[in-house]
Design a protein around this motif. Structure first.
Motif, short mmCIF file in Angstrom:
data_model
loop_
_atom_site.label_atom_id
_atom_site.label_comp_id
_atom_site.label_asym_id
_atom_site.label_seq_id
_atom_site.Cartn_x
_atom_site.Cartn_y
_atom_site.Cartn_z
N ALA A 60 -4.07 22.84 66.98
CA ALA A 60 -4.62 23.71 68.01
C ALA A 60 -6.10 23.40 68.23
O ALA A 60 -6.82 23.03 67.29
CB ALA A 60 -4.46 25.18 67.62
N GLU A 61 -6.54 23.53 69.46
CA GLU A 61 -7.93 23.19 69.82
C GLU A 61 -8.96 23.89 68.94
O GLU A 61 -9.90 23.26 68.46
CB GLU A 61 -8.17 23.52 71.30
N ALA A 62 -8.79 25.18 68.74
CA ALA A 62 -9.75 25.94 67.91
C ALA A 62 -9.76 25.42 66.47
O ALA A 62 -10.84 25.27 65.87
CB ALA A 62 -9.43 27.42 67.94
N ASP A 63 -8.60 25.12 65.93
CA ASP A 63 -8.52 24.59 64.56
C ASP A 63 -9.14 23.19 64.48
O ASP A 63 -9.82 22.86 63.51
CB ASP A 63 -7.07 24.53 64.09
N TYR A 64 -8.89 22.39 65.51
CA TYR A 64 -9.46 21.04 65.55
C TYR A 64 -10.98 21.11 65.56
O TYR A 64 -11.65 20.41 64.81
CB TYR A 64 -8.95 20.29 66.78
N ARG A 65 -11.53 21.95 66.41
CA ARG A 65 -13.00 22.07 66.50
C ARG A 65 -13.59 22.57 65.19
O ARG A 65 -14.63 22.09 64.75
CB ARG A 65 -13.38 22.99 67.65
N GLU A 66 -12.92 23.51 64.55
CA GLU A 66 -13.40 24.02 63.27
C GLU A 66 -13.35 22.93 62.20
O GLU A 66 -14.28 22.78 61.41
CB GLU A 66 -12.57 25.23 62.83
#
Length: 126
Positions: A60-66
């Motif tokens: 997921a985008e949010a997990d990737y960015r984190e």
């Protein structure tokens, strides 16, 4: 598992990316998966496996960015600011990149004022 996945990830960037994908599919707390991925990337010396984003589209985008921010932070903490900056730049994480560059620039200015070289661990001068 960590040993075998680590050996696999050490084979190259594509293998590292596949190993991250494998770890991300494991069930359990997201924080544990993230920590496993961070340790894997830093342990095998392949943090660039996070790029390009399309190679990890199942995260997921949010997990990737984190994950990206966490790896960059650890790299910077280990004195590998240029690798951290590249990850942040390529992922267009401009705020984090700006903060990293300001911190590095400040450290270099302070070291120059003291007559030390931060890249050499504070020893020596110009």
């Amino acid at each position: 598992v960590a040993q075998h996945v680590g050996e696999w990830a050490s084979e190259g960037v594509d293998a590292s990316r596949a190993a991250i994908g494998y770890l991300w599919l494991l069930r359990g707390p997201a924080a544990q998966r993230q920590e496993l991925c961070i340790q894997l990337l830093l342990g095998c010396g392949k943090p660039e496996a996070l790029l390009p984003r399309s190679g990890l589209s199942h995260i997921a985008e949010a997990d990737y960015r984190e994950l990206l921010r966490a790896v960059s932070s650890r790299l910077a903490g280990k004195g590998r600011a240029s690798q951290a900056a590249r990850l942040l730049y390529e992922a267009r994480e401009h705020r984090q990149l700006s903060a990293l560059l300001v911190a590095e620039l400040s450290a270099n200015i302070a070291a120059a004022a003291r007559g030390t070289n931060p890249a050499a661990g504070g020893a020596g001068g110009r």
